[in-house]
Design a protein around this motif. Sequence first.
Motif, PDB file in Angstrom:
ATOM      1  N   ASN A 122       0.830  -1.211   0.000  1.00 28.93           N
ATOM      2  CA  ASN A 122       0.000   0.000   0.000  1.00 28.93           C
ATOM      3  C   ASN A 122       0.862   1.258   0.000  1.00 28.93           C
ATOM      4  O   ASN A 122       0.595   2.207  -0.739  1.00 28.93           O
ATOM      5  CB  ASN A 122      -0.916   0.035   1.234  1.00 28.93           C
ATOM      6  N   ILE A 164      -3.144   9.908   4.134  1.00 28.68           N
ATOM      7  CA  ILE A 164      -4.515   9.532   3.793  1.00 28.68           C
ATOM      8  C   ILE A 164      -5.417  10.727   4.021  1.00 28.68           C
ATOM      9  O   ILE A 164      -5.272  11.436   5.021  1.00 28.68           O
ATOM     10  CB  ILE A 164      -4.982   8.346   4.667  1.00 28.68           C
ATOM     11  N   ILE A 169     -10.995   3.376   5.775  1.00 28.57           N
ATOM     12  CA  ILE A 169     -10.032   2.555   5.033  1.00 28.57           C
ATOM     13  C   ILE A 169      -9.957   1.125   5.547  1.00 28.57           C
ATOM     14  O   ILE A 169      -9.526   0.227   4.832  1.00 28.57           O
ATOM     15  CB  ILE A 169      -8.609   3.171   5.020  1.00 28.57           C
ATOM     16  N   THR A 229     -11.769   0.920  -1.339  1.00 28.61           N
ATOM     17  CA  THR A 229     -10.514   1.173  -2.074  1.00 28.61           C
ATOM     18  C   THR A 229     -10.628   2.475  -2.843  1.00 28.61           C
ATOM     19  O   THR A 229     -11.723   2.888  -3.220  1.00 28.61           O
ATOM     20  CB  THR A 229     -10.197  -0.005  -3.029  1.00 28.61           C
ATOM     21  N   LYS A 284      -8.394   2.752  -5.261  1.00 28.71           N
ATOM     22  CA  LYS A 284      -7.644   2.381  -6.473  1.00 28.71           C
ATOM     23  C   LYS A 284      -8.618   2.032  -7.598  1.00 28.71           C
ATOM     24  O   LYS A 284      -9.785   1.673  -7.325  1.00 28.71           O
ATOM     25  CB  LYS A 284      -6.734   1.186  -6.171  1.00 28.71           C
ATOM     26  N   GLY A 320      -7.440  -2.308  -7.173  1.00 27.20           N
ATOM     27  CA  GLY A 320      -7.604  -2.512  -5.716  1.00 27.20           C
ATOM     28  C   GLY A 320      -8.762  -3.459  -5.415  1.00 27.20           C
ATOM     29  O   GLY A 320      -9.730  -3.516  -6.154  1.00 27.20           O
ATOM     30  N   GLY A 376      -9.729  -3.664  -1.909  1.00 28.55           N
ATOM     31  CA  GLY A 376     -10.309  -3.106  -0.664  1.00 28.55           C
ATOM     32  C   GLY A 376     -10.338  -4.127   0.471  1.00 28.55           C
ATOM     33  O   GLY A 376     -10.991  -3.936   1.478  1.00 28.55           O
ATOM     34  N   GLY A 400      -7.259  -5.660   1.704  1.00 27.90           N
ATOM     35  CA  GLY A 400      -5.974  -5.697   2.397  1.00 27.90           C
ATOM     36  C   GLY A 400      -6.045  -5.207   3.842  1.00 27.90           C
ATOM     37  O   GLY A 400      -5.719  -5.937   4.782  1.00 27.90           O
ATOM     38  N   LEU A 401      -6.511  -3.973   4.032  1.00 33.58           N
ATOM     39  CA  LEU A 401      -6.483  -3.400   5.385  1.00 33.58           C
ATOM     40  C   LEU A 401      -7.492  -4.080   6.312  1.00 33.58           C
ATOM     41  O   LEU A 401      -7.213  -4.299   7.491  1.00 33.58           O
ATOM     42  CB  LEU A 401      -6.750  -1.893   5.334  1.00 33.58           C
ATOM     43  N   ALA A 459       1.741   8.456   5.472  1.00 34.68           N
ATOM     44  CA  ALA A 459       0.928   7.748   6.464  1.00 34.68           C
ATOM     45  C   ALA A 459       1.829   6.864   7.329  1.00 34.68           C
ATOM     46  O   ALA A 459       2.867   6.406   6.869  1.00 34.68           O
ATOM     47  CB  ALA A 459      -0.105   6.879   5.754  1.00 34.68           C
ATOM     48  N   PHE A 505       1.359   3.451   9.607  1.00 41.65           N
ATOM     49  CA  PHE A 505       0.546   2.375  10.182  1.00 41.65           C
ATOM     50  C   PHE A 505       1.290   1.820  11.385  1.00 41.65           C
ATOM     51  O   PHE A 505       2.501   1.662  11.352  1.00 41.65           O
ATOM     52  CB  PHE A 505       0.282   1.285   9.144  1.00 41.65           C
TER      53      PHE A 505
HETATM   54  P1  ADP Z   1      -6.589  -1.656  -1.973  1.00 40.08           P
HETATM   55  O1  ADP Z   1      -5.158  -1.532  -1.755  1.00 40.08           O
HETATM   56  O2  ADP Z   1      -6.948  -2.821  -2.798  1.00 40.08           O
HETATM   57  O3  ADP Z   1      -7.278  -0.423  -2.355  1.00 40.08           O
HETATM   58  P2  ADP Z   1      -6.618  -1.662   0.864  1.00 40.08           P
HETATM   59  O4  ADP Z   1      -7.662  -2.126   1.861  1.00 40.08           O
HETATM   60  O5  ADP Z   1      -5.330  -2.281   1.013  1.00 40.08           O
HETATM   61  O6  ADP Z   1      -7.230  -2.028  -0.563  1.00 40.08           O
HETATM   62  O7  ADP Z   1      -6.515  -0.157   0.937  1.00 40.08           O
HETATM   63  C1  ADP Z   1      -7.658   0.659   1.004  1.00 40.08           C
HETATM   64  C2  ADP Z   1      -7.357   2.098   0.602  1.00 40.08           C
HETATM   65  O8  ADP Z   1      -6.603   2.725   1.651  1.00 40.08           O
HETATM   66  C3  ADP Z   1      -6.553   2.251  -0.563  1.00 40.08           C
HETATM   67  O9  ADP Z   1      -7.362   2.193  -1.736  1.00 40.08           O
HETATM   68  C4  ADP Z   1      -5.950   3.640  -0.332  1.00 40.08           C
HETATM   69  O10 ADP Z   1      -6.847   4.670  -0.786  1.00 40.08           O
HETATM   70  C5  ADP Z   1      -5.793   3.768   1.080  1.00 40.08           C
HETATM   71  N1  ADP Z   1      -4.416   3.540   1.532  1.00 40.08           N
HETATM   72  C6  ADP Z   1      -3.893   2.391   1.999  1.00 40.08           C
HETATM   73  N2  ADP Z   1      -2.590   2.557   2.339  1.00 40.08           N
HETATM   74  C7  ADP Z   1      -2.270   3.842   2.034  1.00 40.08           C
HETATM   75  C8  ADP Z   1      -1.082   4.612   2.195  1.00 40.08           C
HETATM   76  N3  ADP Z   1       0.084   4.126   2.683  1.00 40.08           N
HETATM   77  N4  ADP Z   1      -1.106   5.955   1.823  1.00 40.08           N
HETATM   78  C9  ADP Z   1      -2.259   6.468   1.325  1.00 40.08           C
HETATM   79  N5  ADP Z   1      -3.401   5.780   1.199  1.00 40.08           N
HETATM   80  C10 ADP Z   1      -3.412   4.480   1.527  1.00 40.08           C
END
Ligand code: ADP
Length: 919
Positions: free
Chosen positions: A820, A861, A869, A875, A877, A882, A884, A886-887, A910, A912
């Motif tokens: 990400n 973010i 998120i 997502t 993306k 994407g 949506g 992963g997180l 960001a 985490f």
């Molecule tokens: P995906 O990567 O498939 O979109 P995720 O659940 O991993 O699904 O992420 C959700 C959303 O969180 C991403 O689409 C993005 O907008 C935002 N995001 C995640 N990590 C970051 C980051 N390091 N910096 C900015 N935005 C992020």
Amino acid sequence: MSLEKSRLGRWLGRSEAPASAPVIATNAEPEAIGADLYLLLDEEGRLQGLSTLLLNRLGLSSQAVVNQRLMSLLLPNSALVIEGVPQDWVGHMLDLDFRSSDGHTLHARGWVQHHGKDWLLQLLDISDLMEEASAARIRQQCLRFAGLMAENIRVCSAERLVSVVAEQLQELAQMWHVPCVALALPEASGVGWRVYSQYSAHTAPELWQVGQRLGSEFDRLDVNVAHALHFAGQTELSPLQGMFANADGFLLAHSRDGIARAWLMFGFYDAARQAPDLGEREWLNLCSALAGPVLFRLSEQHNRHHVERLAVLQDLLGTGWWELLPDSDEILMAPQLVRSLRLSDRIDRLSRPEWLALIHPADRQELSSRLVQLRDKGTPMLLCVRLAQVDPGQDTLWLRIQGQALISGQVQRVLGFMLDVSDIKNQETEAAAAHARLGNLIASSPAVIYVQRYDQGNLEPTFFSDSLTPLLGWTLADCIDGQLADYIHPEDHDIWFERNRQLLREGLVSRRYRLRDKHGRYHWLLDEARLLRDDLGMPVEAVGLWLDVTDATLAAERVRESEERYRILVEDSPAMICRYTPDLVLTFGNRPLATYLECDPQQLPGVNLGDWFSLEQRTDFMQRIAQLTPESPLSTAEVCLELPGREHAWWVWADRGVFDQAGTLVEVQAVGRDNTDVRRSRMQLNQSAKMATLGEMATGLAHEINQPLNVMRMAVINVLKRLERGNIDVEYITEKLNRIDSQVQRAARVVDHMRVFGRRSEVQEQVFDPFDALEGTLAMLSEGMKGKGVQVQASERGAPLQVRGHGDQLEQVLINLMVNARDAMLSRKETRPELAPMIEVQVRPEADQVVITVQDNGGGIDPRLMERIFEPFFTTKPVGVGTGLGLSVSYGIIEQMSGRLSVSNVGEGAQFRIALPLL
Ligand code: ADP
């Protein structure tokens, strides 16, 4: 009547000598010389003749005495006087005692004178003179004896009185030859007589015993005379005759004011014969001399005892007499009273005003006027007064004063007593206060006190406390004649009648029933009653208490109902509910739990929950339970069980400890929910997330694998070229082969990590070092990152750290976060080419946690999206890029490890933050 009532004097008196003319038994009549008695003697002293009077007195005939010697007519004591012949007696007074015909002695005094050749002995009768002298002597002796006897009795000590009286009786008896003698005194009751002392000679049978009751027979006798008792020839036995053993007796009274005070009894005794010299007066004197002092001593003793008893009584009661002396207007007081009034010992009287001053002012006036009324009008007085108090801290002294006028002779005396009644008064006051308190208590409590009278097996109300009407609206009149039973709730009639039977049978009963009040409402009453019996054990009455327990009863009913509802709730709940002891033995379990454990709910108690855990799980579970405290009695966990015939089951399990007063855990109540399906779908979700990541990474992977393949291919081509040239340089080949080997290893590592995505996590959690997960992540990603121009900076491995969970899952989380970050930075670089993308990963212990931060400089973010998120399928993306997932999956994994995944914007990008509990 066998008693000969004769005056003593009658048989003691002398028969007068018959007056007769002088008789000269001889031929020669002697010359009269004025004496009636004379006799003629020859020279030798032989009788020649006697005067007629003398012959008569001696009861002789003249013939019988002629020529007899004079001595033959005389008593032996006269022999000395007439020694020799008449010639020798001339000029002497001759005292001669003649034997007289009536057995008495004729005392004569005479002298001799010549009468021719004979001698004339002329005599004067001096018997009367002699007898008078003897009587006087005897009287004197008797008086002396009586005096001595009285004196002895008067002076002896009180202890010796009985024996001294007995001694005096003995002396009296010996003096006048009495075989048995006894002194009888009145009985204490005043009716009849009793032997006080007695003496009997050794030779005589004992007629009377000390203490013997004699009845009232004497009361019929004259007290002023002596009674000679002769029973000879009497056949009819009288009580008196029995008392004197049918023998002669003699009985005397000591009297005063014409009333007998004592009787002196002589047994086997004829006074006239055995003591002819003692007259009735002497006997009566003797009797009085003995009985008088005895009676005096006894009454004195009686009085002293009485006074002593009175003194003790007064002392014990704190009481004492007082007397108002009218002349001096003083109050005379008993010493005990003086003491209890706390006056000086020397005081024995006070003036009336001084006496009144001792009394409390509140009572003084009344006492004063009552006293005057008593003195002037003789009105009896009785009142309770308080003593004036010097020290207000002291208890009040209450006195009961009673007084009355006593007429003794011409004088009126005013006297009475004072009694300390403080105890009673104080008790009265306390009892009154207690009574008032009880009254208040009952009046203000929902209680009724009642009394039921027992009447032939029936119990009839006779009393209710005043609280009856406020509580139930009834009065006593509404409850009598069996009406009470009508107010009992129809359903409780049996209880009511059984209550009566039990009360009569066992004397005690406690029952609960409903009773209707005047307005028709029913009250629940708790009835406690006790049966009281009389001395013979017969029931008299029942005393009892009604307590209105309506509220409590209804509340208990509600609790019961609510318990029932909860029971149903628990029984029917889809959740597993159970109670178990700290060593995991079930005490209760509901049906859902039983279903899981494949048994009946009744079989659950006794089953040990621990049997379904692995050793490790069981240890963890026990540790968790041991940490429960009264302050934090709750604990929740997801536990894994090995159920019969099933796969692993996952239960979300909430425990609540129940503690005793000492704070010791006694039981645990638990609610559980089967989480196996949720967990399974979560794993499936993980899997799909993995697949998504895998797909996403497919491109990178091709590059990752291609890279070493290309290197290896180049190395192989080069080596082959060398071999064609025949130029076999071992060093060169070795170097190429080493390069190939390192590339093979690199490819193997990549492939190895790819398994993360293909593998399902182990069921059981493991302990691992988070650095291992970071290293795995870096191994897989760093090459690809480098290829995309992203710099990765990771913290050095430090001291070993331990967390619980699945290492591959944490690796998956780190891969997600780094991918990400890479994506965010690369998309930012499109607009800002000068950006140098950089990911900084740090692992560090913080207190009891290990914190892993993944920081990028991808611009962070949008704060508006910050909350969303972690949602699944959220997502930013483009579609197809994407997922949506992963997180949200990462969040679930960290939570599963009891940790927390959070995000914030830090610096250029960001950050985490994963926080996991350290072991
Ligand atoms: P995906 O990567 O498939 O979109 P995720 O659940 O991993 O699904 O992420 C959700 C959303 O969180 C991403 O689409 C993005 O907008 C935002 N995001 C995640 N990590 C970051 C980051 N390091 N910096 C900015 N935005 C992020």
